[in-house]
Design a protein around this motif. Structure first.
Motif, PDB file in Angstrom:
ATOM      1  N   VAL A   1     -11.108 -11.060   5.030  1.00  0.00           N
ATOM      2  CA  VAL A   1     -11.043 -10.140   6.169  1.00  0.00           C
ATOM      3  C   VAL A   1      -9.595  -9.686   6.380  1.00  0.00           C
ATOM      4  N   ASP A   2      -8.673 -10.627   6.299  1.00  0.00           N
ATOM      5  CA  ASP A   2      -7.255 -10.270   6.447  1.00  0.00           C
ATOM      6  C   ASP A   2      -6.844  -9.269   5.382  1.00  0.00           C
ATOM      7  N   MET A   3      -7.373  -9.475   4.175  1.00  0.00           N
ATOM      8  CA  MET A   3      -7.019  -8.577   3.081  1.00  0.00           C
ATOM      9  C   MET A   3      -7.472  -7.151   3.405  1.00  0.00           C
TER      10      MET A   3
ATOM     11  N   ARG B   1     -16.670  -6.630   9.754  1.00  0.00           N
ATOM     12  CA  ARG B   1     -16.831  -8.031   9.399  1.00  0.00           C
ATOM     13  C   ARG B   1     -18.317  -8.374   9.425  1.00  0.00           C
TER      14      ARG B   1
ATOM     15  N   GLY C   1      -9.459 -15.403   3.368  1.00  0.00           N
ATOM     16  CA  GLY C   1      -8.519 -14.326   3.647  1.00  0.00           C
ATOM     17  C   GLY C   1      -9.081 -12.953   3.318  1.00  0.00           C
TER      18      GLY C   1
ATOM     19  N   VAL D   1      -7.990  -5.843   6.306  1.00  0.00           N
ATOM     20  CA  VAL D   1      -7.198  -5.302   7.405  1.00  0.00           C
ATOM     21  C   VAL D   1      -5.828  -4.830   6.908  1.00  0.00           C
ATOM     22  N   LEU D   2      -5.239  -5.646   6.024  1.00  0.00           N
ATOM     23  CA  LEU D   2      -3.929  -5.280   5.470  1.00  0.00           C
ATOM     24  C   LEU D   2      -4.039  -3.995   4.643  1.00  0.00           C
TER      25      LEU D   2
ATOM     26  N   GLU E   1      -4.183  -1.017   6.779  1.00  0.00           N
ATOM     27  CA  GLU E   1      -2.846  -0.621   7.251  1.00  0.00           C
ATOM     28  C   GLU E   1      -2.102   0.175   6.183  1.00  0.00           C
TER      29      GLU E   1
ATOM     30  N   LYS F   1       0.906 -11.781   0.493  1.00  0.00           N
ATOM     31  CA  LYS F   1       0.534 -12.237   1.832  1.00  0.00           C
ATOM     32  C   LYS F   1      -0.845 -12.877   1.896  1.00  0.00           C
ATOM     33  N   ILE F   2      -1.769 -12.443   1.070  1.00  0.00           N
ATOM     34  CA  ILE F   2      -3.125 -12.981   1.160  1.00  0.00           C
ATOM     35  C   ILE F   2      -3.342 -14.089   0.142  1.00  0.00           C
TER      36      ILE F   2
ATOM     37  N   ASP G   1     -15.517 -13.651   5.506  1.00  0.00           N
ATOM     38  CA  ASP G   1     -14.557 -14.665   5.072  1.00  0.00           C
ATOM     39  C   ASP G   1     -15.111 -15.607   4.022  1.00  0.00           C
TER      40      ASP G   1
ATOM     41  N   LYS H   1      -2.413 -21.753   1.411  1.00  0.00           N
ATOM     42  CA  LYS H   1      -1.533 -21.790   2.586  1.00  0.00           C
ATOM     43  C   LYS H   1      -0.571 -22.952   2.544  1.00  0.00           C
TER      44      LYS H   1
END
Lengths: 535, 318
Positions: free
Chosen positions: A389-391, A410, A387, A393-394, A397, A327-328, A382, A273
């Motif tokens: 979990v974000d991955m 999760r 990241g 979710v992405l 999508e 993004k991740i 996590d 980040k």
């Protein structure tokens, strides 16, 4: 040459002087800017950092250490212990900066024609910090530490096909296997196989922390800090620093602050980040090295709906890897192609077409499988990867475009590998780097492997795996690995979004070789013996 | 005085009982966590055989109640067992850590306690003035922000921007005292900021409470200057609540520093506890928690004794 070109060359030369760009990049950009290859080579020699010099205390901040660590090589688990092991102990072989295999304690090694018996010739100059020479007995005891019923070693599985280990004189070790394994010398670089002094009864003395590595431990406290000084009789080349301080800095912020304020000279991991912000600091060099570590999403191939290969491939096609990497992983990753063989490993097949994001094809595959409007869950946590979990979710999508509904579950961080992995039909897993494709495939893709995380059964793949393992001819082996990669990619049950890069940093006054090993962070965990201070 | 001794003994006895209950709670809380030490140590590379072998070697295949009783048997004789991970005796594994924690707590207390009492008296004297308001706003802001945030702010301004103090507090055994004080200044300052508001506000409230009493009015009427009214007449009667809040904050300095330790990489006992929980190293977890519980019990006892000693009415009961 235009003025702009000149500016560019100046900038490249400046980068080379500070060690910010590799020789290969340097040649590429200089010739692109209009220089001839000869001029560029001359400029490189002039600009690039001078030969290594001795001296100084290297303060090395590591990202993962625990008060409960021990010197037992069988239970090494934190990065601090793995990196310390590469600093105060030796291995039979080591992975060089260019990714090839080189000697450490073993000077040379050869195999019998069927690769089922290996002979390692030890370096006769190698000695422990206590002064005693390293002999075949030490090597045998150290390897036996991971074998037998009594062992609690995490590396036991790697040595199950070893029949016996014998010596032939004080400096020759013979390893006999149940079948051929052309990778045995590579296997010896595994971080568990550190060589410790043998006791008279054939066990090893790991408690004292004695080793035959480039630095000896002067004092230390687990999970806090270790102070080491150069082992003068070290058998290898390098060890430029006089002293090395290994400091456990688990908190990412503390680690980066310490690097910025100069409290440490190098850190083993920086947060993706903030990578871009840190890059602006002229006192800091960031290394972004493609590795063989991977994120995998194994689907249990014996569990519906994943028992249908078209469903599996539809899910593979529904992932937009470029977006996930951007993004991740903040760009610090290498795009993967659904086979678990990284460009950082030997025999990587470079001519396999990349699988791209293709919702239309995914849709048609689902139609063929009669699974339109597919709905599946994926488990993640996590702790697996920053990241993770974000991955998921992405990805969910992205998969909507193929008409797939992915439900992201999760799971608790604690006990993820005992309660979720190998149990839930689809989950997200992080794999550390393994030295060769054979080790990786045998561990997690072989039909009867305990960790066959996708329960994938493919006869041809398993046949090739055994053949390739015993094949000493490199060309033939590479061909086999290519065919296996194709099988895993098109039939296997694992979606692999990317191989994560190692991203670490050092202060600008730290000199590094042109090529950094990709087996671990910090130059294959060997920064202490391979790097130096330029000023 | 006999009453006081009896009180102390009685409270110590109850304290021991509390510790026993705490140890039971901790043991079974650790048991309830998913996974055990063998799985935690071996991680992703655990195979059923190695996990079983490690459990056997550590005695984890015994029933939980039996393991607890074994531990208790040792503990009553002063043997708190060995760390399951490293095999070191618990006292050795956390002894140095505890000393480090005490040092940091003492460092912070030496700064925080005088500052907050003096500040408390001053704002009581100057209540409802601009100074009072500013002091209140500043201390309340610092107590309201999470410790790690305060720590990062201090690092940003005092370490990164101005380079006045080191950002990480890693210690080595051969440091001189001044070097040590310099290295640990930022964590100590963070703790000071966290505890000051509580103690200062309590001092201020206790004193202002008393200012309405008739005897204070008397003192004022006879012409005593305001600062003397507060220091000589109000403060002695306000000690009991102040001592109480100081004791609570001292306990906090020892038990609540995990975040500060993490932010500044300070090798204290909180960090050891977190590591031990992650690895399910029960003897270490147990020892750390008992130390924390004992700290609270002893400091509370000290606060009660202090309150009695500063109050003549309690000291000489009729």
């Amino acid at each position: 040459m235009t003025k702009k070109d000149q500016e560019l060359i100046d900038r490249i030369a400046e980068g080379a002087r500070k060690g910010r760009i590799s020789r290969r990049d340097f040649m590429y950009y200089s010739t692109a800017a209009g220089l001839t290859a000869t001029t560029a080579t001359g400029l490189w020699t002039k600009s690039a950092a001078a030969a290594p010099q001795r001296g100084g205390t290297f303060r090395w901040g590591l990202h993962d250490g625990n008060t409960g660590d021990t010197h037992d090589p069988g239970t090494y688990v934190t990065r601090t212990m793995i990196f310390l092991a590469h600093t105060h102990r030796s291995y039979l072989t080591m992975i060089n900066g260019d990714g090839s295999l080189g000697p450490d304690l073993a000077d040379s090694w050869e195999a019998s024609a069927d690769a089922s018996e290996w002979t390692f010739n030890l370096n006769q100059n190698a000695s422990f910090h206590s002064g005693r020479k390293v002999t075949a007995d030490d090597v045998i005891a150290s390897l036996n530490h991971h074998r037998g019923d009594e062992t609690t070693s995490a590396a036991k599985a790697l040595l199950t096909d070893v029949v016996e280990i014998t010596k032939d004189g004080d400096h020759t070790v013979k390893v006999k296997l149940t079948g051929g394994n052309a990778d045995l010398p590579w296997l010896m670089t595994d971080y568990h196989f550190a060589i410790c002094p043998a006791n008279d009864d054939g066990t090893i003395d790991w408690k004292s922390g004695d080793g035959s590595g480039p630095y000896k431990i002067d004092s230390g406290e687990f999970g806090v800090q270790f102070s080491l000084s150069r082992h003068d009789g070290w058998h290898g080349e390098g060890a430029w620093f006089d002293k090395v301080d290994i400091i456990t800095l688990n908190d990412p912020n503390a680690r980066q602050t310490a690097l910025v304020t100069g409290d440490v000279d190098s850190v083993s991991l920086i947060e993706l980040k903030t990578m871009a912000l840190l890059q602006r600091d002229p006192n800091i060099n960031i290394f972004n090295i493609p590795s063989a570590g991977a994120i995998t999403l194994p689907m249990l191939c014996d569990t519906p709906p994943f028992d249908n290969v078209d469903v599996r491939n539809a899910l593979k096609l529904s992932m937009n890897r470029d977006e996930i990497i951007e993004k991740i992983a903040f760009g610090a990753a290498t795009k993967a192609n659904d086979f678990h063989h990284s460009p950082a490993q030997p025999y990587w097949p470079d001519d396999i077409p990349q699988r791209e994001y293709d919702p239309d094809q995914a849709k048609s595959l689902l139609k063929k499988a009669g699974a339109e409007g597919l709905s599946v869950s994926i488990s993640t946590a996590d702790s697996v990867y920053a990241g993770a979990v974000d991955m998921a979710v992405l990805y969910a999508e992205q998969a909507k475009a193929s008409g797939i509904n992915i439900d992201v579950v999760r799971e608790p961080n604690d006990g993820y590998y005992s309660d979720v992995w190998l149990k839930k039909p689809w989950c997200l897993v992080s794999w550390g780097a393994r030295p060769t494709p054979d080790v990786m495939y045998t561990l997690a893709y072989k039909s009867d492997a305990a960790w066959n995380e996708s329960r994938w059964q493919n006869e041809r793949f398993n046949e090739l795996l055994l053949q390739a393992k015993a094949e000493l001819d490199d060309t033939l082996r590479a061909e086999m690995y290519r065919e296996m990669a194709m099988l895993a990619r098109d039939d296997g049950g694992t979606v692999i979004p990317f191989f994560n890069n190692f991203v670490y940093a050092a202060r600008a006054n730290v000199g590094t070789p042109d090529q950094l090993a990709a087996s671990w962070e910090s130059d294959g965990a060997r920064a202490a013996s391979r790097w130096w201070f330029t000023s | 005085m006999g009453d006081l001794t009896r009180l102390v003994l009685k409270r110590l006895g109850l304290g021991l009982l509390t510790l026993l209950v705490v140890s039971i709670l901790i043991f079974f809380a650790v048991e309830l966590l998913p996974g055990d030490i063998a799985e935690a140590v071996l991680g992703q590379s655990a195979t059923p055989e190695t996990v079983a072998e490690m459990r056997r070697q550590l005695g984890l295949d015994q029933p939980a109640v039996w393991r607890y009783l074994q531990w208790l048997g040792g503990a009553v004789q002063g043997d708190f067992g060995v760390s399951l991970v490293s095999g070191e005796p618990v006292s050795e594994a956390i002894g140095d850590r505890f000393v480090n924690t005490l040092f940091l707590a003492a460092y912070a207390a030496v700064i925080a306690v005088p500052i907050s009492i003096i500040l408390g008296v001053t704002v009581a004297l100057l209540r409802n003035t601009l100074f009072d308001r500013v002091a209140n706003v500043l201390t309340l802001t610092s107590i309201s922000s999470p410790e790690f945030f305060l720590g990062y702010i201090l690092i940003l301004f005092l370490a990164v921007k101005t380079n006045m103090f080191p950002a990480i507090a890693s210690l080595s055994s051969d440091m001189s005292l001044s070097e040590l004080l310099n290295r640990t200044f930022l964590p100590a300052l963070t703790l000071v900021l966290v505890v000051t508001a509580h103690m200062m506000r309590m001092t201020r409230a206790a004193i202002i409470n008393l200012l309405a009493s008739p005897y204070i009015e008397m003192a004022r009427l006879k012409g005593t200057p305001p600062w003397k009214v507060i220091v000589k007449h109000a403060l002695p009667n306000a000690w009991a609540p102040i001592i109480n809040v100081i004791a609570l904050n001292l306990a906090y300095l020892i038990t609540g520093v995990v975040l500060v330790e993490v932010v500044f990489v300070y090798p204290g006992i909180g960090q050891a506890l977190v590591d031990a929980v992650a690895k399910r190293d029960f003897p270490i977890v147990q020892a750390c928690c008992l130390i924390f519980a004992a700290t609270f019990i002893l400091l509370n006892l000290a606060a009660d004794v202090g309150a009695i000693l500063t109050n003549p009415r309690l000291r000489h009961p009729k």
